[in-house]
Design a protein around this motif. Structure first.
Motif, PDB file in Angstrom:
ATOM      1  N   ARG A  46      60.026  10.309  12.973  1.00  0.00           N
ATOM      2  CA  ARG A  46      60.369  11.726  13.008  1.00  0.00           C
ATOM      3  C   ARG A  46      61.696  12.016  12.307  1.00  0.00           C
ATOM      4  NH1 ARG A  46      62.243  13.935  18.625  1.00  0.00           N
ATOM      5  NH2 ARG A  46      64.016  12.678  17.896  1.00  0.00           N
ATOM      6  N   ASP A  47      62.697  11.187  12.562  1.00  0.00           N
ATOM      7  CA  ASP A  47      64.035  11.480  12.056  1.00  0.00           C
ATOM      8  C   ASP A  47      64.278  10.977  10.636  1.00  0.00           C
ATOM      9  OD1 ASP A  47      64.407  12.563  14.518  1.00  0.00           O
ATOM     10  OD2 ASP A  47      65.656  10.923  15.302  1.00  0.00           O
ATOM     11  N   HIS A  48      63.574   9.908  10.238  1.00  0.00           N
ATOM     12  CA  HIS A  48      63.862   9.297   8.940  1.00  0.00           C
ATOM     13  C   HIS A  48      62.632   9.196   8.038  1.00  0.00           C
ATOM     14  CE1 HIS A  48      67.729   8.275  10.685  1.00  0.00           C
ATOM     15  NE2 HIS A  48      67.115   7.665  11.688  1.00  0.00           N
ATOM     16  N   GLY A  49      61.472   9.652   8.530  1.00  0.00           N
ATOM     17  CA  GLY A  49      60.256   9.540   7.722  1.00  0.00           C
ATOM     18  C   GLY A  49      59.904   8.094   7.406  1.00  0.00           C
ATOM     19  N   ASP A  50      60.192   7.176   8.311  1.00  0.00           N
ATOM     20  CA  ASP A  50      59.991   5.749   8.097  1.00  0.00           C
ATOM     21  C   ASP A  50      58.493   5.421   8.108  1.00  0.00           C
ATOM     22  OD1 ASP A  50      59.831   2.986   8.253  1.00  0.00           O
ATOM     23  OD2 ASP A  50      61.691   2.818   9.399  1.00  0.00           O
ATOM     24  N   LEU A  51      57.929   5.074   6.956  1.00  0.00           N
ATOM     25  CA  LEU A  51      56.495   4.788   6.861  1.00  0.00           C
ATOM     26  C   LEU A  51      56.122   3.482   7.556  1.00  0.00           C
ATOM     27  CD1 LEU A  51      55.643   5.898   3.207  1.00  0.00           C
ATOM     28  CD2 LEU A  51      55.367   7.167   5.356  1.00  0.00           C
ATOM     29  N   ASP A  52      57.039   2.522   7.588  1.00  0.00           N
ATOM     30  CA  ASP A  52      56.766   1.287   8.322  1.00  0.00           C
ATOM     31  C   ASP A  52      56.623   1.567   9.814  1.00  0.00           C
ATOM     32  OD1 ASP A  52      56.661  -0.353   6.151  1.00  0.00           O
ATOM     33  OD2 ASP A  52      58.763  -0.979   6.265  1.00  0.00           O
ATOM     34  N   ALA A  53      57.411   2.504  10.320  1.00  0.00           N
ATOM     35  CA  ALA A  53      57.299   2.888  11.724  1.00  0.00           C
ATOM     36  C   ALA A  53      55.954   3.557  11.986  1.00  0.00           C
ATOM     37  CB  ALA A  53      58.445   3.834  12.104  1.00  0.00           C
ATOM     38  N   ALA A  54      55.547   4.426  11.057  1.00  0.00           N
ATOM     39  CA  ALA A  54      54.244   5.086  11.196  1.00  0.00           C
ATOM     40  C   ALA A  54      53.118   4.060  11.182  1.00  0.00           C
ATOM     41  CB  ALA A  54      54.043   6.101  10.068  1.00  0.00           C
ATOM     42  N   ARG A  55      53.220   3.084  10.278  1.00  0.00           N
ATOM     43  CA  ARG A  55      52.191   2.051  10.189  1.00  0.00           C
ATOM     44  C   ARG A  55      52.118   1.236  11.480  1.00  0.00           C
ATOM     45  NH1 ARG A  55      53.918  -0.074   5.879  1.00  0.00           N
ATOM     46  NH2 ARG A  55      52.764   1.286   4.476  1.00  0.00           N
ATOM     47  N   GLY A  56      53.285   0.936  12.045  1.00  0.00           N
ATOM     48  CA  GLY A  56      53.308   0.196  13.304  1.00  0.00           C
ATOM     49  C   GLY A  56      52.641   0.960  14.434  1.00  0.00           C
ATOM     50  N   LEU A  57      52.880   2.267  14.504  1.00  0.00           N
ATOM     51  CA  LEU A  57      52.260   3.088  15.539  1.00  0.00           C
ATOM     52  C   LEU A  57      50.742   3.146  15.356  1.00  0.00           C
ATOM     53  CD1 LEU A  57      54.824   6.035  15.616  1.00  0.00           C
ATOM     54  CD2 LEU A  57      54.440   4.376  17.440  1.00  0.00           C
ATOM     55  N   VAL A  58      50.294   3.261  14.117  1.00  0.00           N
ATOM     56  CA  VAL A  58      48.854   3.325  13.847  1.00  0.00           C
ATOM     57  C   VAL A  58      48.181   2.005  14.192  1.00  0.00           C
ATOM     58  CG1 VAL A  58      47.114   3.530  12.035  1.00  0.00           C
ATOM     59  CG2 VAL A  58      49.034   5.130  12.104  1.00  0.00           C
ATOM     60  N   LEU A  59      48.745   0.895  13.726  1.00  0.00           N
ATOM     61  CA  LEU A  59      48.121  -0.410  13.935  1.00  0.00           C
ATOM     62  C   LEU A  59      47.959  -0.741  15.408  1.00  0.00           C
ATOM     63  CD1 LEU A  59      49.903  -2.557  11.188  1.00  0.00           C
ATOM     64  CD2 LEU A  59      47.567  -1.687  11.162  1.00  0.00           C
ATOM     65  N   SER A  60      48.937  -0.382  16.211  1.00  0.00           N
ATOM     66  CA  SER A  60      48.875  -0.729  17.631  1.00  0.00           C
ATOM     67  C   SER A  60      47.855   0.106  18.392  1.00  0.00           C
ATOM     68  CB  SER A  60      50.259  -0.550  18.264  1.00  0.00           C
ATOM     69  OG  SER A  60      50.665   0.808  18.233  1.00  0.00           O
ATOM     70  N   HIS A  61      47.309   1.156  17.757  1.00  0.00           N
ATOM     71  CA  HIS A  61      46.341   2.015  18.444  1.00  0.00           C
ATOM     72  C   HIS A  61      44.954   1.981  17.796  1.00  0.00           C
ATOM     73  CE1 HIS A  61      50.097   3.587  20.082  1.00  0.00           C
ATOM     74  NE2 HIS A  61      49.383   4.098  21.063  1.00  0.00           N
ATOM     75  N   LEU A  62      44.740   1.096  16.818  1.00  0.00           N
ATOM     76  CA  LEU A  62      43.430   1.026  16.170  1.00  0.00           C
ATOM     77  C   LEU A  62      42.335   0.615  17.147  1.00  0.00           C
ATOM     78  CD1 LEU A  62      44.307  -0.586  12.711  1.00  0.00           C
ATOM     79  CD2 LEU A  62      43.707   1.796  13.182  1.00  0.00           C
ATOM     80  N   ARG A  63      42.678  -0.228  18.131  1.00  0.00           N
ATOM     81  CA  ARG A  63      41.667  -0.651  19.104  1.00  0.00           C
ATOM     82  C   ARG A  63      41.208   0.535  19.955  1.00  0.00           C
ATOM     83  NH1 ARG A  63      44.531  -5.038  22.672  1.00  0.00           N
ATOM     84  NH2 ARG A  63      45.507  -5.552  20.685  1.00  0.00           N
ATOM     85  N   LEU A  64      42.088   1.521  20.161  1.00  0.00           N
ATOM     86  CA  LEU A  64      41.703   2.727  20.890  1.00  0.00           C
ATOM     87  C   LEU A  64      40.625   3.482  20.124  1.00  0.00           C
ATOM     88  CD1 LEU A  64      42.106   4.912  23.089  1.00  0.00           C
ATOM     89  CD2 LEU A  64      43.945   5.859  21.679  1.00  0.00           C
ATOM     90  N   VAL A  65      40.769   3.571  18.814  1.00  0.00           N
ATOM     91  CA  VAL A  65      39.780   4.268  17.993  1.00  0.00           C
ATOM     92  C   VAL A  65      38.417   3.584  18.112  1.00  0.00           C
ATOM     93  CG1 VAL A  65      39.145   4.948  15.662  1.00  0.00           C
ATOM     94  CG2 VAL A  65      41.535   5.079  16.385  1.00  0.00           C
ATOM     95  N   VAL A  66      38.410   2.252  18.078  1.00  0.00           N
ATOM     96  CA  VAL A  66      37.154   1.512  18.199  1.00  0.00           C
ATOM     97  C   VAL A  66      36.472   1.836  19.521  1.00  0.00           C
ATOM     98  CG1 VAL A  66      36.129  -0.792  18.367  1.00  0.00           C
ATOM     99  CG2 VAL A  66      37.939  -0.359  16.698  1.00  0.00           C
ATOM    100  N   ALA A  67      37.248   1.874  20.599  1.00  0.00           N
ATOM    101  CA  ALA A  67      36.680   2.144  21.914  1.00  0.00           C
ATOM    102  C   ALA A  67      36.130   3.564  22.006  1.00  0.00           C
ATOM    103  CB  ALA A  67      37.738   1.922  23.001  1.00  0.00           C
ATOM    104  N   VAL A  68      36.879   4.537  21.466  1.00  0.00           N
ATOM    105  CA  VAL A  68      36.429   5.931  21.515  1.00  0.00           C
ATOM    106  C   VAL A  68      35.182   6.110  20.649  1.00  0.00           C
ATOM    107  CG1 VAL A  68      37.017   8.307  20.927  1.00  0.00           C
ATOM    108  CG2 VAL A  68      38.715   6.842  22.020  1.00  0.00           C
ATOM    109  N   ALA A  69      35.188   5.523  19.461  1.00  0.00           N
ATOM    110  CA  ALA A  69      34.054   5.669  18.539  1.00  0.00           C
ATOM    111  C   ALA A  69      32.780   5.098  19.143  1.00  0.00           C
ATOM    112  CB  ALA A  69      34.366   4.984  17.208  1.00  0.00           C
ATOM    113  N   ARG A  70      32.908   4.045  19.958  1.00  0.00           N
ATOM    114  CA  ARG A  70      31.734   3.418  20.552  1.00  0.00           C
ATOM    115  C   ARG A  70      30.962   4.387  21.451  1.00  0.00           C
ATOM    116  NH1 ARG A  70      34.186  -0.620  23.051  1.00  0.00           N
ATOM    117  NH2 ARG A  70      34.319  -1.842  21.149  1.00  0.00           N
ATOM    118  N   SER A  71      31.656   5.350  22.047  1.00  0.00           N
ATOM    119  CA  SER A  71      30.986   6.284  22.948  1.00  0.00           C
ATOM    120  C   SER A  71      30.166   7.338  22.213  1.00  0.00           C
ATOM    121  CB  SER A  71      32.031   6.980  23.836  1.00  0.00           C
ATOM    122  OG  SER A  71      32.910   7.776  23.059  1.00  0.00           O
TER     123      SER A  71
END
Length: 299
Positions: A46-71
């Motif tokens: 949010r404060d620095h537009g850090d793309l590595d931070a954004a990538r870290g947030l996305v990667l740690s939640h990819l398993r959530l997408v798999v679980a939701v998509a399964r339904s």
């Protein structure tokens, strides 16, 4: 100076193409973030537009997408396509996430993930299910242009439209109801709108999707751990353990198995104890967190 997290950050987000099982295994390797790590990354983004931070947030939640998509598999849409659309929703959520709200990203992101999947399913499913005949498809695309004003159709207007388009009056009313449905934005464009759903989002630790996913993963690991340990037993020991501990109905007694193998009940007990100890060691080496809770069988 920014603090780096122990989170693997590849050059790009993995794609749900090729082997879906391989993709699922890949995303499950990315560790879940603690609340502190998530907060730190979200602030950096949010404060620095850090793309590595954004990538870290996305990667740690990819398993959530798999679980939701399964339904959503019941709609006949490929699982990989559902995951890809859900990943788009996850990235939108990460971009808009406000770390100062006091809500975990997983609770916020699940709404965006579902929204993207909903839209994709409707694009690929709604016309087929709602408008199955040529006349119904004509009704679907012409109803709004044929309506005069925003008021509901009168009985006479419904009858005339049904005759003009060659459909039943009931189909006209049903289609009007579907097309009149209003979508509510999760976040209002006007910051002063206090009635947007996002303003009612509160943290609920007992039902957070991350905890649900952790429980499901723990159960999966326990189940696979038991199967792996059973494979390491000789046929007689496996038969005894399955009959005593894993029977769907009434478990076998020591005397039942003694009669089956023509040995004493004490010998069966010794074989059972040795097999269970071997299973515990196999499960520990395999990585499961101890044996699952199983009701003790009858003696």
């Amino acid at each position: 100076m920014q603090t780096s997290l122990a989170l693997p950050v590849p050059v790009s987000i993995p794609l749900a193409t090729g082997s879906l099982e391989s993709y699922v295994r890949t995303v499950n390797r990315f560790p879940l973030l603690s609340a502190e790590e998530e907060q730190r990354l979200a602030v950096r983004l949010r404060d620095h537009g850090d793309l590595d931070a954004a990538r870290g947030l996305v990667l740690s939640h990819l398993r959530l997408v798999v679980a939701v998509a399964r339904s959503y598999l019941g709609y006949g849409v490929p699982h990989a396509d559902l995951i890809q659309e859900g990943n788009i929703g996850l990235m939108k959520a990460v971009k808009r996430f406000d770390p100062d709200r006091g809500v975990r990203l997983v609770s916020y992101a699940i709404h965006w993930i579902k929204a993207e999947i909903h839209e994709y399913v409707l694009r690929n499913w709604r016309l087929v299910k709602v408008a199955t005949t040529k006349a119904q498809r004509k009704l679907f695309f012409n109803l709004r242009s044929m309506k005069i004003g925003l008021a509901p159709l009168s009985v006479a207007e419904v009858g005339k439209m049904a005759r003009d388009l060659g459909v039943k009056p009931e189909e006209v009313k049903e289609m009007e109801t579907r097309l009149a449905g209003q979508e509510i934005a999760f976040e209002a464009d006007d910051d002063e709108d206090a009635y947007a759903p996002v303003n009612y989002l509160v943290a609920n630790p007992d039902s957070e999707p991350s905890r649900i996913l952790e429980r499901e993963e723990s159960e999966r690991l326990s189940t696979e751990g038991v199967a792996n340990a059973l494979d390491g037993l000789d046929p007689r020991s496996r038969r005894i353990v399955e009959a005593r501990w894993l029977a769907e109905k009434d478990s076998a007694t020591l005397h039942d198995l003694a009669a089956e193998f023509k040995v004493s009940a004490e010998r069966i007990r010794q074989i059972e104890a040795k097999a269970l100890e071997k299973m515990r060691k196999l499960m520990e080496s395999w990585g499961a967190q101890g044996a699952p809770a199983i009701a003790a069988p009858a003696v």
